[in-house]
Design a protein around this motif. Structure first.
Motif, PDB file in Angstrom:
ATOM      1  N   TYR A 118      13.001  25.089 -13.709  1.00 55.49           N
ATOM      2  CA  TYR A 118      11.699  24.900 -14.333  1.00 55.49           C
ATOM      3  C   TYR A 118      11.712  23.654 -15.221  1.00 55.49           C
ATOM      4  CZ  TYR A 118      11.002  29.927 -13.330  1.00 55.49           C
ATOM      5  OH  TYR A 118      10.906  31.170 -12.739  1.00 55.49           O
ATOM      6  N   ARG A 147       5.977  31.047 -16.631  1.00 54.98           N
ATOM      7  CA  ARG A 147       5.830  30.133 -15.503  1.00 54.98           C
ATOM      8  C   ARG A 147       4.407  30.280 -14.989  1.00 54.98           C
ATOM      9  NH1 ARG A 147       6.232  31.323 -10.414  1.00 54.98           N
ATOM     10  NH2 ARG A 147       7.381  33.228 -10.850  1.00 54.98           N
ATOM     11  N   THR A 156      15.614  27.655 -18.729  1.00 57.90           N
ATOM     12  CA  THR A 156      14.607  27.064 -17.846  1.00 57.90           C
ATOM     13  C   THR A 156      15.279  26.172 -16.811  1.00 57.90           C
ATOM     14  OG1 THR A 156      14.210  25.269 -19.419  1.00 57.90           O
ATOM     15  CG2 THR A 156      12.726  27.141 -19.513  1.00 57.90           C
ATOM     16  N   VAL A 213      12.019  33.983 -19.458  1.00 59.99           N
ATOM     17  CA  VAL A 213      11.313  32.703 -19.301  1.00 59.99           C
ATOM     18  C   VAL A 213      10.380  32.740 -18.089  1.00 59.99           C
ATOM     19  CG1 VAL A 213      13.158  31.405 -20.441  1.00 59.99           C
ATOM     20  CG2 VAL A 213      13.093  31.511 -17.959  1.00 59.99           C
ATOM     21  N   LEU A 257       5.422  25.392 -16.749  1.00 55.02           N
ATOM     22  CA  LEU A 257       5.078  26.420 -17.733  1.00 55.02           C
ATOM     23  C   LEU A 257       3.609  26.344 -18.122  1.00 55.02           C
ATOM     24  CD1 LEU A 257       8.229  26.058 -20.007  1.00 55.02           C
ATOM     25  CD2 LEU A 257       7.914  27.498 -17.978  1.00 55.02           C
ATOM     26  N   ILE A 290       9.450  24.060 -24.394  1.00 60.69           N
ATOM     27  CA  ILE A 290      10.887  24.207 -24.149  1.00 60.69           C
ATOM     28  C   ILE A 290      11.592  23.662 -25.383  1.00 60.69           C
ATOM     29  CG2 ILE A 290      12.848  23.522 -22.705  1.00 60.69           C
ATOM     30  CD1 ILE A 290      10.866  23.176 -20.381  1.00 60.69           C
TER      31      ILE A 290
END
Length: 121
Positions: free
Chosen positions: A91, A49, A86, A45, A96, A102
Motif C-alpha cells: 500500500y 484501504r 502498509t 491497516v 488509503l 502513514i
C-alpha cells in the motif's frame, strides 16, 4: 477544561470482530467529548484501504465499518497507519482513504505523554 485524550491501537483486521469493537469504542469516545487518535498496525491497516470497508460489518449490532471510520475522520480525529505494515502489503498513501496518514508510532507518543488513556485491540 482540557479535553481528555484516548489513543486506540488496532491490530485486528476484517477477520476479527474485535476490530469492530475497537472502532465502536473510538466512536463512543468521540461522542463523549474525547480527543481520539487511532493507530493501525498489522492487518488493521486493511480497514483504511480504499473500498475495503464499504460493506464490512463484523458485528451486526454496530454501524457499518465505513460509517464508523468516516465518523472518526469527520470528527477531525487522527488515523495513522504503521509505515512497515502498509509497505509489506504494497500500500501507498494513494491506496488509503482520504484523512488517513502513514506515520510511525511517534504520532501517539505525544498524546500518551499528555496522559491519554490507551486501549489496544
Amino acid at each position: 477544561m482540557k479535553t481528555k485524550k484516548l489513543v486506540v491501537v488496532i491490530s485486528r483486521g476484517m477477520d476479527d470482530e474485535r476490530s469492530s469493537v475497537a472502532w465502536s469504542i473510538a466512536n463512543g469516545g468521540i461522542n463523549n467529548g474525547l480527543d481520539v487518535s487511532i493507530f493501525l498496525v498489522s492487518s488493521a491497516v486493511d480497514w483504511v484501504r480504499k473500498g475495503a470497508a464499504e460493506y464490512a460489518r463484523p458485528n451486526p449490532e454496530d454501524p457499518t465499518m465505513k460509517d464508523m471510520i468516516q465518523n472518526v475522520i469527520n470528527a477531525g480525529c487522527t488515523i495513522s497507519v504503521c509505515p512497515p505494515c502498509t509497505k509489506v502489503r504494497g500500500y501507498t498513501q494513494d491506496d488509503l482513504i482520504e484523512g488517513v496518514q502513514i506515520k510511525g508510532s511517534v504520532v501517539i507518543h505525544e498524546p500518551i505523554k499528555e496522559g491519554a488513556a490507551v486501549l489496544t485491540f
